[in-house]
Design a protein around this motif. Structure first.
Motif, PDB file in Angstrom:
ATOM      1  N   THR A   2      -5.877   5.256  -5.159  1.00 21.12           N
ATOM      2  CA  THR A   2      -7.321   5.144  -4.958  1.00 21.12           C
ATOM      3  C   THR A   2      -7.679   4.516  -3.631  1.00 21.12           C
ATOM      4  O   THR A   2      -8.849   4.451  -3.293  1.00 21.12           O
ATOM      5  CB  THR A   2      -7.938   4.315  -6.090  1.00 21.12           C
ATOM      6  N   VAL A   3      -6.698   4.017  -2.877  1.00 22.56           N
ATOM      7  CA  VAL A   3      -7.005   3.355  -1.621  1.00 22.56           C
ATOM      8  C   VAL A   3      -7.462   4.390  -0.594  1.00 22.56           C
ATOM      9  O   VAL A   3      -7.018   5.535  -0.612  1.00 22.56           O
ATOM     10  CB  VAL A   3      -5.771   2.574  -1.109  1.00 22.56           C
ATOM     11  N   GLU A   4      -8.363   3.986   0.273  1.00 25.50           N
ATOM     12  CA  GLU A   4      -8.895   4.881   1.302  1.00 25.50           C
ATOM     13  C   GLU A   4      -7.879   5.029   2.426  1.00 25.50           C
ATOM     14  O   GLU A   4      -7.308   4.043   2.888  1.00 25.50           O
ATOM     15  CB  GLU A   4     -10.201   4.322   1.862  1.00 25.50           C
TER      16      GLU A   4
ATOM     17  N   ALA B 129       0.816  -1.221   0.000  1.00 29.12           N
ATOM     18  CA  ALA B 129       0.000   0.000   0.000  1.00 29.12           C
ATOM     19  C   ALA B 129       0.848   1.269   0.000  1.00 29.12           C
ATOM     20  O   ALA B 129       0.449   2.274  -0.577  1.00 29.12           O
ATOM     21  CB  ALA B 129      -0.929   0.005   1.213  1.00 29.12           C
ATOM     22  N   PHE B 130       2.037   1.244   0.621  1.00 29.55           N
ATOM     23  CA  PHE B 130       2.848   2.440   0.772  1.00 29.55           C
ATOM     24  C   PHE B 130       4.086   2.344  -0.125  1.00 29.55           C
ATOM     25  O   PHE B 130       4.839   1.356  -0.060  1.00 29.55           O
ATOM     26  CB  PHE B 130       3.288   2.627   2.227  1.00 29.55           C
ATOM     27  N   ALA B 131       4.286   3.373  -0.949  1.00 36.76           N
ATOM     28  CA  ALA B 131       5.547   3.492  -1.665  1.00 36.76           C
ATOM     29  C   ALA B 131       6.605   4.110  -0.759  1.00 36.76           C
ATOM     30  O   ALA B 131       7.786   3.807  -0.863  1.00 36.76           O
ATOM     31  CB  ALA B 131       5.368   4.339  -2.936  1.00 36.76           C
ATOM     32  N   LYS B 132       6.190   4.966   0.152  1.00 33.10           N
ATOM     33  CA  LYS B 132       7.090   5.563   1.144  1.00 33.10           C
ATOM     34  C   LYS B 132       6.278   5.792   2.405  1.00 33.10           C
ATOM     35  O   LYS B 132       5.238   6.413   2.374  1.00 33.10           O
ATOM     36  CB  LYS B 132       7.651   6.892   0.630  1.00 33.10           C
ATOM     37  N   LYS B 133       6.786   5.231   3.533  1.00 35.51           N
ATOM     38  CA  LYS B 133       6.069   5.322   4.787  1.00 35.51           C
ATOM     39  C   LYS B 133       6.495   6.570   5.562  1.00 35.51           C
ATOM     40  O   LYS B 133       7.371   7.315   5.143  1.00 35.51           O
ATOM     41  CB  LYS B 133       6.315   4.075   5.645  1.00 35.51           C
ATOM     42  N   LEU B 134       5.861   6.761   6.708  1.00 33.12           N
ATOM     43  CA  LEU B 134       6.221   7.853   7.595  1.00 33.12           C
ATOM     44  C   LEU B 134       7.609   7.630   8.191  1.00 33.12           C
ATOM     45  O   LEU B 134       8.058   6.490   8.323  1.00 33.12           O
ATOM     46  CB  LEU B 134       5.204   7.970   8.737  1.00 33.12           C
ATOM     47  N   GLU B 135       8.262   8.738   8.538  1.00 32.36           N
ATOM     48  CA  GLU B 135       9.545   8.630   9.230  1.00 32.36           C
ATOM     49  C   GLU B 135       9.313   8.068  10.639  1.00 32.36           C
ATOM     50  O   GLU B 135       8.213   8.170  11.180  1.00 32.36           O
ATOM     51  CB  GLU B 135      10.195  10.014   9.336  1.00 32.36           C
TER      52      GLU B 135
ATOM     53  N   THR C 180       0.423  11.040  -5.714  1.00 32.68           N
ATOM     54  CA  THR C 180       0.298   9.879  -4.835  1.00 32.68           C
ATOM     55  C   THR C 180       0.639  10.218  -3.402  1.00 32.68           C
ATOM     56  O   THR C 180       0.571   9.344  -2.546  1.00 32.68           O
ATOM     57  CB  THR C 180       1.217   8.754  -5.331  1.00 32.68           C
ATOM     58  N   GLN C 181       1.022  11.466  -3.143  1.00 35.80           N
ATOM     59  CA  GLN C 181       1.368  11.854  -1.786  1.00 35.80           C
ATOM     60  C   GLN C 181       0.112  12.276  -1.019  1.00 35.80           C
ATOM     61  O   GLN C 181      -0.772  12.936  -1.564  1.00 35.80           O
ATOM     62  CB  GLN C 181       2.371  13.015  -1.787  1.00 35.80           C
ATOM     63  N   ARG C 182       0.068  11.857   0.268  1.00 40.17           N
ATOM     64  CA  ARG C 182      -1.000  12.271   1.190  1.00 40.17           C
ATOM     65  C   ARG C 182      -0.336  12.956   2.385  1.00 40.17           C
ATOM     66  O   ARG C 182       0.551  12.369   3.029  1.00 40.17           O
ATOM     67  CB  ARG C 182      -1.815  11.060   1.669  1.00 40.17           C
ATOM     68  N   ILE C 183      -0.745  14.183   2.631  1.00 35.86           N
ATOM     69  CA  ILE C 183      -0.049  15.036   3.605  1.00 35.86           C
ATOM     70  C   ILE C 183      -1.059  15.472   4.655  1.00 35.86           C
ATOM     71  O   ILE C 183      -2.180  15.858   4.338  1.00 35.86           O
ATOM     72  CB  ILE C 183       0.575  16.275   2.924  1.00 35.86           C
ATOM     73  N   MET C 184      -0.653  15.375   5.914  1.00 33.43           N
ATOM     74  CA  MET C 184      -1.430  15.932   7.022  1.00 33.43           C
ATOM     75  C   MET C 184      -0.574  17.010   7.697  1.00 33.43           C
ATOM     76  O   MET C 184       0.547  16.737   8.124  1.00 33.43           O
ATOM     77  CB  MET C 184      -1.809  14.862   8.054  1.00 33.43           C
ATOM     78  N   VAL C 185      -1.108  18.230   7.751  1.00 35.77           N
ATOM     79  CA  VAL C 185      -0.406  19.376   8.333  1.00 35.77           C
ATOM     80  C   VAL C 185      -1.043  19.670   9.696  1.00 35.77           C
ATOM     81  O   VAL C 185      -2.273  19.776   9.812  1.00 35.77           O
ATOM     82  CB  VAL C 185      -0.501  20.618   7.411  1.00 35.77           C
ATOM     83  N   ILE C 186      -0.193  19.787  10.734  1.00 37.05           N
ATOM     84  CA  ILE C 186      -0.644  20.120  12.090  1.00 37.05           C
ATOM     85  C   ILE C 186      -0.166  21.537  12.389  1.00 37.05           C
ATOM     86  O   ILE C 186       1.043  21.796  12.432  1.00 37.05           O
ATOM     87  CB  ILE C 186      -0.095  19.132  13.122  1.00 37.05           C
TER      88      ILE C 186
END
Length: 1187
Positions: free
Chosen positions: A311-313, A284-290, A339-345
């Motif tokens: 397309t994956v949820e 599912a992940f081409a690159k995971k979180l650090e 393909t990048q999914r980013i969450m900003v805090i």
């Protein structure tokens, strides 16, 4: 990227060790031998084992059969390597020390951690050797203890070893973890025992201890030192241990090594470490979180993952809780970039310091976010204070940041600031205050405030005020129960003090009241007791002077009968038992006691009855009670202060007499009714109830029928066997016990008919017959069931007519010869040897007239769509229907009757079956089924499609040849196999070999450019067509060949004008009006063509659908889908899909109607707003009126 914390290391804070394979890839299993040498003269030397590895790849040191130690040393190839020890944070202020203990003795190891700079308790683990965690071994011989001293702020961790054994000796380790800090300490334990030079086998030496179950489960690594008889080793089959280790988890290495006799665990892990491991690639992940992120407080952080499937949820979590996006909250922002999914805090705070994870489908990756706080500096320090007792002290300090966390200390110890503490802490902006409202001498000391960026301290001095005594305490003598008041006056008046009696501190309560008003101190006792006598002392707080007085309390004699807890002072005793009656007495001085029964005095020298007095109580003892001991006993107490008398009544009771023989007046199938009279003598205690027993007449075994006492003198035994004679008897019970049994009753035999039939219903009705059915009786009995009798009568009369002259054994019967149009009642009886049971009658009358039921075809769900089959397959369709009387079924194909020679049709009372043995393409079409009952009919249409392989394309031509490329074009096949063409397969062949190779499969267009052809070769091409059945049997080949020109030849390149592919949105497939079932997911589909890619907006009733979890929107290859999750009638309405790009926009609409509505209460439970519920209910009423 921030550095990972200790959480990414192994649990013991050290890297794992593994063993690498040899040059051939698979490590050979080493041969292991055991050498046990006699113990050295030095008793303190450690016990060691040695392992022989003659065939290992490690070079020999001096001789071929080198020996490696099993201690904490390194392998020979690592002796000269430098060891990098990372710097560790020191947490232990006192480390456990090595020790020696005698066999069977106890020993304790202590470790201490200072908690001055720690916000919570650190984590401490105890290990034996390198792997064994002692937390799971606690029990009879091992105990772990933790304590905390709030004054010194020190955590103390203790490990107690109780009754040490020889196998407890060895190396131990204590590890301390706190966030990013780590500390450890190793120590040794030696168990002194008799030495043995006996030679043992290695497998018997390393078996688990079996001498006692209390130590089962511990690995006996010191087993070589035990005295055991040598056992003959069993031959074990050779196994490949390395293959077992490769497929095992790391926590199973020690168990496998122990099982196969490998004791060099360090060498085993070194070699396992060198074995290459296969890293599983994430799907599912081409690159995971650090592994970890760090951000300053108030800053912003971006967490980025790269998806392999866009397309994956995706779902984000914080400490296991899902983070949901909200339009009004800007704390969390979610972005999509390819393909990048980013969450900003944004605006990070200490609450954001947590573990975060993201889940894509079934896979999950996680990280940790650390929020760093800036140091807080002290701007203005605290100042020294000098004051006296009972004054107010306020220490003030100013820091650089508002709301900063600071710590107040006194003499290096943190100041308690709880609800009950004398110290109060308050904060006003950047100023912090420590307040002591009522100062005492104990408050003298050095006070300091600690912040993250500095400290400040000052000295506080509290002195006493001089004490003056205006009125001293006076000695007093009071009567028991009278009030006592002690009074004194001192200066200064605000000095508190404590009252003591015989050196014990007096606490105020409901009886004792301590009063302090200015200079006056009073101690008031409402009612004095004997315990109040003694020396009273008043001690002013903070002074060495004391005030003293003596109090003497006198008391007349008293007898405390209330302690007996007997109603009316009556003591009940069972005859034959021993009675000892103890009564507390009081009086000062101690009174003289006399016991009397009537006029007779009971002496303390009596044999069976005697009276004794000692201390603060008197007693009457009767060794064996008799009925004559019943009566009143008088007690007389005398002393100098007065006289007291009291009386006690003693009652001797026994078990009752047995009752008379019971009577059995009535008998049933499995029950009977019995009565009896109470016993003549109840034993001096009321009858509490009765026990009933039963037995078969031929048997001698009695069975009790009730475990709860029966209050009445009648009982109904049940669950008896029919036809078997029984007898019953009675026991009487009072508070003393159970009487002897009564005489048994006369023998009786139960016998009864069956119960009535159950579930009598009407099965069918015609113009002259009525069919009923029922179920057998619930209770049949020992006589069995011979059959059933069916009776009926005309409504309005009581003349029941027997329908069956002979008994029927079936539970279904048809009554014939009935007059048409009459109303009858039906009942059924069960017959056995005991007679007829109670009848089961229908509740309502039956009209003798056949009922017409309109026909209804129930088409299966899979037949509501096109039914597809391949040529040659069998078609077998079952279509159920309803109707009464039996409906007439008719089938038509394309409006014409079906030929029975090609299609077989079989009809039953409830369904129709259409069967085709070998399907052909001519069988495709719409089949119309009609079901008719008199003037009522129903129809259904079934679409059957028979598909086959398609034909080849009509014509394949070579359009152009340039360089190493060839352009091909072809026309679709004439015969598509009755199914859409899904693609084409293109093959090429060199003219020299004519061997065909596939260039491309599943190609959708009718033209293609074949590339990467070899220069100088000549090629032919052919094309296969493809549909859902597969490729066509034949292919169409190009008539001409394509010659790839060699280098040096000039080819004229034709000029092409670039085609403009831009176009405004256009829907190629519109939305279709749809019916949905409430509670089942529904989808709306349409297709749009546009360039550039348009923005798709879904609307309900002209309102855009945004962030609604009940809807899911998809768009793939121009196909737009809206999924409605479990719709309700509220979800019905007009749905629109709008596509917008730079060239224009387009829109399509459809209506969605949801069947299977809900009530007002159900909609309210689902959370639908009231105005929408009202709108829905009004629309529902309008639709019903129109229907």
């Amino acid at each position: 990227m921030p550095e990972p914390t200790k959480k990414d290391q192994t649990p013991n804070g050290q890297p794992e060790e593994s063993v690498a394979p040899d040059s051939n890839g698979a490590p050979p299993l080493p041969e292991i031998s055991l050498e046990v040498s006699p113990p050295p003269e030095d008793a303190n030397s450690l016990k060691k084992l040695s392992i022989e590895l003659p065939n290992d790849s490690v070079p020999a040191m001096g001789r071929k059969d080198s020996v490696w130690s099993l201690g904490e040393g390194q392998a020979p190839e690592e002796l000269e390597k430098p060891v990098d020890n990372p710097p560790l944070s020191i947490l232990l202020i006192e480390k456990p020390q090595s020790g020696t203990v005698q066999l069977g003795g106890d020993i304790t190891f202590v470790a201490k951690v200072e908690a001055k700079d720690l916000l919570r308790k650190p984590t401490v683990k105890w290990f034996k050797g390198k792997w064994m965690d002692l937390a799971s071994k606690t029990g009879k011989h091992l105990q772990l203890k933790e304590t905390f001293d709030r004054v010194t702020k020190i955590h103390t961790f203790e490990m107690h070893i109780i009754k040490a054994k020889e196998n407890y000796a060895g190396n131990y380790r204590c590890e301390v973890n706190y966030k990013d800090k780590f500390d450890s300490c190793s120590f040794d334990l030696e168990v002194k025992a008799e030495q043995s030079s006996q030679t043992l086998d290695i497998r018997s030496a390393f078996k688990r201890s079996s001498e006692g179950q209390e130590d089962a489960g511990e690995l006996d690594f010191s087993g070589l030192l035990k005295r055991r008889e040598p056992k003959q080793q069993e031959e074990t089959p050779e196994v490949d241990v390395w293959e077992i280790l490769k497929n095992a988890r790391p926590d199973e290495y020690e168990t496998i090594a122990f099982k196969y006799g490998i004791t060099d665990l360090r060498g085993l892990l070194r070699r396992m470490k060198k074995i290459p491991k296969e890293i599983k690639k994430s799907e599912a992940f081409a690159k995971k979180l650090e592994p970890a992120y760090q951000v300053d407080k108030g800053g912003k952080i971006r967490l980025v993952v790269d998806l392999a499937d866009p397309t994956v949820e995706l779902k984000w979590y914080k400490n296991g809780q899902e983070i949901r996006p909200s339009p009004n909250q800007r704390k969390y922002i979610f972005e999509h970039k390819g393909t990048q999914r980013i969450m900003v805090i944004n605006n990070c705070s200490m609450n954001d310091d947590a573990a975060y994870s993201v889940a894509a489908g079934d896979e999950k990756c996680s990280t940790e976010l650390f929020v760093k706080e800036l140091p807080v500096k002290i701007v203005k320090g605290i100042e020294p204070v000098k004051t006296t007792v009972n004054e107010r002290i306020e220490l003030e300090c100013e820091v650089s940041e508002e709301g900063a966390q600071v710590k107040w200390m006194k003499n290096g110890v943190e100041v308690p600031t709880g609800v009950r503490s004398r110290y109060r802490v308050k904060c006003e902006g950047t100023k912090h205050f420590l307040v002591i409202d009522d100062a005492s001498r104990e408050d003298t000391g050095t006070y300091s405030i600690m912040a993250t960026g500095g400290t400040s301290e000052a000295h506080v001095q509290v002195d006493l005020k001089p004490l003056k005594i205006y009125q001293d305490l006076q000695d007093m003598t009071v009567l028991l129960g009278q009030p006592l008041k002690l009074h004194c006056e001192i200066y200064p008046g605000n000095v508190p003090g404590r009252w003591y009696r015989n050196g014990q501190l007096i606490q105020p309560n409901d009886r004792i009241n301590i009063i302090h008003r200015n200079k006056v101190h009073r101690l008031e006792i409402e009612a004095c007791s004997l315990h109040d006598s003694g020396d009273y002392t008043f001690v002013p707080e903070g002074y060495s002077q004391t005030l003293c007085a003596k109090v003497h309390v006198i008391d007349p004699p008293r007898l405390h009968l209330d302690s007996l807890n007997f109603p009316d002072n009556t003591v009940t005793i069972v005859a034959g038992n021993k009675l000892r009656l103890e009564i507390p007495i009081t009086g000062e001085p101690t009174p003289r006691v006399v016991w009397m029964k009537g006029e007779r005095v009971i002496l303390d020298s009596g044999n069976r009855v005697r009276a004794e007095t000692y201390g603060d109580q008197t007693s009457l003892t009767i060794d064996v009670t008799e009925r004559e001991d019943t009566g009143n006993y008088k007690i007389v107490l005398q002393n100098e202060a007065g006289e007291a008398t009291a009386s006690v009544k003693i009652k001797v009771v026994d078990i009752p007499d047995p009752p008379e023989a019971p009577l059995v007046p009535s008998v049933g199938g499995d029950w009977c009714t019995m009565t009896w009279d109470p016993p003549k003598y109840d034993g001096g205690s009321a009858i509490l109830g009765y026990f009933v027993e039963r037995k078969k007449k031929q048997s001698s075994r009695w069975m009790r029928l009730n475990f709860d006492l029966i209050k009445e003198t009648s009982f109904e035994p049940k669950k008896m066997i029919e036809g078997v004679p029984y007898e019953v008897r009675i026991f009487a019970v009072n508070a003393i016990g159970v009487s002897k049994p009564s005489e048994p009753s006369k023998a009786f035999t139960p016998l009864a008919v069956t119960s009535e039939p159950t579930m009598l219903v009407v099965d069918d009705v015609t113009d002259t017959t009525v069919t009923v059915k029922w179920r057998p009786p619930e209770t049949i009995g020992a006589a069995g069931l011979d059959g059933y009798l069916v009776e009926y009568c005309i409504e309005g009369s009581d003349d029941w007519v027997v329908s069956n002259k002979e008994l029927t054994e079936k539970t279904r019967y048809t009554i014939t010869g009935l007059p048409p149009g009459a109303k009858i009642l039906v009942r059924v009886k069960a017959i056995n040897a005991a007679g007829a049971s109670a009848p089961r009658t229908l509740q309502h009358s039956i009209l003798v007239k056949e009922v017409i039921e309109p026909p209804k075809i129930r088409v299966p769900r899979h037949l509501k769509q096109t039914y597809t089959r391949r040529v040659g397959e069998a078609v077998n369709l079952v279509v159920p229907f309803m109707g009464k009387p039996r409906p007439k079924v008719n089938w038509l194909k394309e409006g014409k009757p079906i030929d029975p020679a090609h299609v077989s049709i079989r009809n039953t009372d409830c369904d129709s079956i259409i069967f085709i043995r070998k399907a052909e393409r001519s069988h495709s079409g719409n089949y119309v089924m009609s079901v008719q009952v008199e003037n009522h009919d129903d129809t259904a249409v079934i679409d059957i499609q028979i598909v086959d392989l398609p034909g080849p394309p009509q014509c394949v031509t070579i359009e152009d040849v340039w360089g190493g490329n060839v352009a091909l074009a072809w026309t679709p096949p004439k015969d598509n196999g009755n199914a859409p063409i899904t693609g084409y397969t293109i093959q090429k062949a060199d003219k020299k070999t004519m061997e065909w190779y596939t260039c491309i499969e599943h190609y959708h267009r009718n033209c293609i450019a074949i590339t990467e052809l070899v220069v100088g070769n000549e090629y032919f091409f052919r094309v296969f067509s493809e549909n859902m059945c597969g490729l066509s049997e034949a292919a169409t080949q190009t008539k001409k060949s394509a010659l790839i020109v060699k280098e040096g030849m000039q080819v004229k390149q034709p000029e092409y004008n670039d085609h403009d592919f831009k176009e405004a949105p256009k829907f190629t497939q519109p939305l279709i009006n749809t019916f949905a079932i409430a509670g089942y997911n529904a989808t709306l589909n349409c297709s749009v063509r546009a360039n550039p890619r348009p923005k798709v907006i879904w609307m309900k009733n002209k309102i855009a659908i945004i962030d609604d979890p009940r809807y899911r929107m998809f768009s793939s290859q121009g196909v737009c889908t809206l999924e409605i999750r479990k719709p309700s009638p509220y979800d019905g309405g007009l749905y629109s899909c709008k596509a917008i790009n730079d060239l224009g926009e387009a829109q399509v609409e459809c209506k969605l109607e949801v069947k299977g509505g809900f009530t007002f209460y159900e909609l309210l439970q689902r959370g639908v707003p009231l105005h929408l519920i009202d709108k829905y209910m009004n629309e529902t009423k309008i639709v019903e009126q129109e229907k």
